[in-house]
Design a protein around this motif. Structure first.
Motif, PDB file in Angstrom:
ATOM      1  N   ARG A 120       0.829  -1.207   0.000  1.00 13.97           N
ATOM      2  CA  ARG A 120       0.000   0.000   0.000  1.00 13.97           C
ATOM      3  C   ARG A 120       0.867   1.263   0.000  1.00 13.97           C
ATOM      4  N   ARG A 121       2.167   1.084  -0.088  1.00 20.19           N
ATOM      5  CA  ARG A 121       3.085   2.226  -0.117  1.00 20.19           C
ATOM      6  C   ARG A 121       3.681   2.369  -1.514  1.00 20.19           C
ATOM      7  N   TYR A 122       3.460   3.506  -2.123  1.00 21.45           N
ATOM      8  CA  TYR A 122       3.999   3.793  -3.460  1.00 21.45           C
ATOM      9  C   TYR A 122       5.285   4.595  -3.263  1.00 21.45           C
ATOM     10  N   ILE A 123       6.411   3.953  -3.484  1.00 18.52           N
ATOM     11  CA  ILE A 123       7.713   4.586  -3.276  1.00 18.52           C
ATOM     12  C   ILE A 123       8.351   4.845  -4.636  1.00 18.52           C
ATOM     13  N   HIS A 124       8.767   6.082  -4.873  1.00 18.36           N
ATOM     14  CA  HIS A 124       9.376   6.443  -6.159  1.00 18.36           C
ATOM     15  C   HIS A 124      10.867   6.064  -6.147  1.00 18.36           C
ATOM     16  N   ASN A 125      11.121   4.773  -6.338  1.00 21.92           N
ATOM     17  CA  ASN A 125      12.504   4.289  -6.321  1.00 21.92           C
ATOM     18  C   ASN A 125      12.850   3.517  -7.591  1.00 21.92           C
ATOM     19  N   GLY A 126      12.047   3.703  -8.646  1.00 20.60           N
ATOM     20  CA  GLY A 126      12.309   3.007  -9.899  1.00 20.60           C
ATOM     21  C   GLY A 126      11.594   1.682 -10.033  1.00 20.60           C
ATOM     22  N   SER A 127      10.949   1.222  -8.944  1.00 13.71           N
ATOM     23  CA  SER A 127      10.185  -0.027  -9.023  1.00 13.71           C
ATOM     24  C   SER A 127       8.935   0.194  -9.860  1.00 13.71           C
ATOM     25  N   GLU A 128       8.374  -0.910 -10.384  1.00 10.63           N
ATOM     26  CA  GLU A 128       7.145  -0.836 -11.174  1.00 10.63           C
ATOM     27  C   GLU A 128       5.951  -1.143 -10.275  1.00 10.63           C
ATOM     28  N   TYR A 129       4.917  -0.325 -10.405  1.00 10.36           N
ATOM     29  CA  TYR A 129       3.704  -0.510  -9.611  1.00 10.36           C
ATOM     30  C   TYR A 129       2.519  -0.709 -10.554  1.00 10.36           C
ATOM     31  N   PHE A 130       1.691  -1.711 -10.250  1.00 13.70           N
ATOM     32  CA  PHE A 130       0.516  -1.993 -11.047  1.00 13.70           C
ATOM     33  C   PHE A 130      -0.712  -1.875 -10.147  1.00 13.70           C
ATOM     34  N   GLY A 131      -1.721  -1.200 -10.651  1.00 16.62           N
ATOM     35  CA  GLY A 131      -2.910  -0.947  -9.863  1.00 16.62           C
ATOM     36  C   GLY A 131      -3.261   0.525  -9.972  1.00 16.62           C
ATOM     37  N   PRO A 132      -3.799   1.100  -8.903  1.00 21.37           N
ATOM     38  CA  PRO A 132      -4.133   0.421  -7.646  1.00 21.37           C
ATOM     39  C   PRO A 132      -5.374  -0.444  -7.818  1.00 21.37           C
ATOM     40  N   TYR A 133      -5.521  -1.414  -6.917  1.00 19.16           N
ATOM     41  CA  TYR A 133      -6.657  -2.312  -6.953  1.00 19.16           C
ATOM     42  C   TYR A 133      -7.648  -1.902  -5.872  1.00 19.16           C
ATOM     43  N   THR A 134      -8.848  -1.528  -6.297  1.00 20.48           N
ATOM     44  CA  THR A 134      -9.859  -1.109  -5.323  1.00 20.48           C
ATOM     45  C   THR A 134     -10.344  -2.289  -4.496  1.00 20.48           C
ATOM     46  N   SER A 135     -10.075  -3.510  -4.952  1.00 21.14           N
ATOM     47  CA  SER A 135     -10.391  -4.713  -4.183  1.00 21.14           C
ATOM     48  C   SER A 135      -9.073  -5.379  -3.768  1.00 21.14           C
ATOM     49  N   GLY A 136      -8.820  -5.409  -2.465  1.00 17.35           N
ATOM     50  CA  GLY A 136      -7.620  -6.089  -1.987  1.00 17.35           C
ATOM     51  C   GLY A 136      -7.645  -7.566  -2.324  1.00 17.35           C
TER      52      GLY A 136
END
Length: 607
Positions: A120-136
């Motif tokens: 649940r933490r979006y960190i700007h470190n070059g990693s790829e993030y997919f989502g967000p998902y409104t359903s956990g």
């Protein structure tokens, strides 16, 4: 001081006829409203028209003490700047996004041999993030699929070729139980691991077709090389992907990468639903509620919502399906207002979801004012579009393990609460093997044919545990009994808690805070628990009876008396002959005593 005073009139008259963002400040210098405009002068001057303003807007006007503005190059830049400034200052009179919360993302960590996990933490470190998902639940379902397909590492070791070649690490338990391929000791190369990560990206983007093609080629290559074990592993993984793909809500394969937005509003609130379509499947659904603090044009609110949601979801779609044009159009985007065909069906689906979302939100606000217990039935009726209050709800669930002891359970909720005296359990009689559809058809027919014969109360709502197949089977029985159309019936599929209505092609997803959904889940889970308990007792009884029924000369009545007295076969086996005689007589006691003691006596081996 008010906006129409001479000092501010002079400032307004000097405003340029260019796109930009304006800010209203009160007497303390606090920003109380931020707006965007294609033409700054015309937009700000419009606030002088007191005769056409709503009471809310007049309240804002009377609090304005100063004005400042920023000129930008384009309308799109104005939209972006307005969005950022609203988030920074949170002005009192701006639209308030009511669903502002932290949603889960799936992260592919930027590192050698990347990890993939939910966060649940979006960190700007070059990693790829997919989502967000409104359903956990959806996020963790995807992670479970990925873990079943690819054995990725979960440790936080800093891996590189130097440390791997130097044998700095040892394999852990995850490797030994088959959950990891041990990149830490070089058992998988970075290139092959990278192929897995590429396939995972495609899964998370909804591009399952590419994953299926890649895995099929790999399976065929292994088969050609006579590597049958490796080919079989890929085949199993391929079946998992196809199964997940089949469970997606398919719309039209001709629609590849599209965003769909629908919009409805009331005097105080605006509601926007978003569907993301990838390769003909709905891969993301999101709805938001916006509180309008002053009178806002719907074109402006829709523009804000489109920008906000696309930014939140990370959408790069070049096509947007909408009900009407927003006041600012994003560059490089094709906007479509469909009148018929597949795209109109998508817009209709989105609009149906946003209508229910609005009802859900209105119901939640109503319940805060009124007592929950007195409104719950009205809420369920409203959310599920029922013709009458669901005073009596009955739910059905099948239970069998490997086709043995097939049973079904019916649980009953009256006035929103479980009525356990009304629960019923059934032995499935006409079905051989684990056939849920046929079992459901039999049980529904037996249940309501008896209700009709006895003249007892029919339910106000029937809930079927399952999707389209189980629902269709139940409907067939209601049709035979001429009850179809007289009793509302829905199916509740457990995977995504989807609700199926008779005749509807697409399921409906209620909000996770929906009272109706919680009640349906509760009664479904109660039916599942009740059915499993009944099934377990049958299996235990059949296992127990098989032991006692082996004894020649002992009948069913004797078995029942013994079990009622001593509670278990184990207790019976250790009792003395005198204790057994006191219950079932000397002759039968001697038979049972000799059976257990001869069996356990090593001296009676016959040697």
């Amino acid at each position: 001081m008010a906006l129409y005073e001479d000092r501010l009139r002079v400032k307004i008259n000097e405003l340029p006829d260019k796109p930009g963002v304006y800010q209203y400040l009160d007497s303390t210098g606090t920003v109380i409203y931020i707006g965007k405009a294609k033409n700054l002068k015309n937009r700000v001057l419009s606030y002088l028209s007191k005769s056409n303003q709503s009471s809310k807007t007049l309240l804002l006007v009377n609090k304005i003490h100063d004005l400042r503005y920023i000129i930008v190059n384009s309308e799109q830049d104005a939209l972006l700047l307005e969005n950022n400034l609203i988030k920074k200052y949170k002005p009192r009179y701006n639209i308030l996004l009511k669903d502002d919360k932290t949603y889960p993302w799936i992260c592919i960590r930027k590192e050698n041999f990347p990890r993939v996990f939910v966060t649940r933490r979006y960190i700007h470190n070059g990693s790829e993030y997919f989502g967000p998902y409104t359903s956990g639940k959806l996020a963790y379902t995807l992670i479970s699929l990925i873990k079943s397909l690819y054995r990725l590492r979960t440790c936080n070791l800093v891996l590189n070729q130097k440390s791997i070649c130097a044998h700095k690490f040892k394999v852990c338990l995850e490797y030994h139980i088959g959950n990891c391929q041990a990149p830490c000791v070089g058992k998988i190369q970075e290139e092959e691991y990278g192929e897995y990560i590429s396939q995972i990206r495609n899964i998370l983007r909804g591009n399952l077709g590419m994953v299926v093609e890649t895995m099929t080629r790999k399976m065929n290559r292994y088969a050609d090389e006579l590597k049958y074990e490796e080919a079989n592993e890929v085949k199993k993984a391929l079946e998992l992907v196809k199964n997940y793909q089949a469970k997606s809500t398919i719309v039209r394969t001709t629609i590849h990468d599209t965003d769909v937005f629908s919009y409805i509003e009331t005097e105080k609130y605006a509601y926007v639903n978003y569907l993301r379509i990838i390769q003909g499947a709905v891969v993301q659904v999101h709805s938001i509620e916006l509180e309008k603090k002053i009178e806002e044009e719907k074109e402006s609110v829709l523009a804000f919502a489109i920008f906000e949601i696309r930014q939140l979801m990370g959408s790069q779609s070049k096509e947007i399906i909408i009900p009407f044009y927003p006041d600012i159009l994003l560059d490089g985007i094709q906007y479509v207002i469909p009148q018929k065909g597949d795209k109109k069906q998508l817009l209709d689906l989105s609009e149906r979801n946003i209508r229910y979302f609005r009802l859900d939100k209105e119901r939640q606000r109503s319940l805060k004012k009124d007592d929950f217990s007195s409104n719950v039935l009205k809420t369920i009726q409203l959310e599920l579009k029922l013709p009458r209050l669901p005073y009596r709800i009955e739910c059905f669930d099948n239970s069998n393990i490997q086709g043995t002891n097939p049973v079904a359970a019916c649980t009953v909720f009256i006035n929103g609460k479980p009525a356990k005296r009304e629960y019923r359990k059934f032995h499935v009689k006409s079905v051989v093997g684990p056939d849920d559809f046929a079992s459901m058809e039999e049980i529904i027919y037996r249940r309501y044919s008896r209700v009709l014969d006895e003249g007892t109360e029919l339910p106000d709502l029937i809930v079927i545990d399952g999707g389209k197949g189980q629902l269709h089977s139940a409907i067939k029985s209601l049709q035979k009994l001429e009850l179809y159309g007289k009793i509302p019936i829905v199916g509740l599929a457990e995977r995504m808690e989807e609700i199926y209505y008779p005749g509807d092609k697409d399921p409906y997803l209620l909000g996770k805070n929906s009272i109706a959904l919680k009640i349906l889940m509760q009664i479904r889970d109660e039916a599942h628990r009740f059915g499993i308990t009944f099934h377990r007792k049958l299996r235990e009884k059949s296992q127990t009876q098989s032991v006692l029924s082996e004894i020649y000369g002992i009948g069913e009545n004797t078995e029942i008396v013994l079990l009622q007295t001593f509670k278990s076969v184990e207790n019976i086996s250790v009792r003395s002959q005198e204790e057994l005689s006191a219950v079932i007589g000397r002759k039968r006691a001697a038979i049972i005593y000799n059976h257990f003691h001869e069996k356990n006596n090593p001296d009676n081996s016959g040697l």
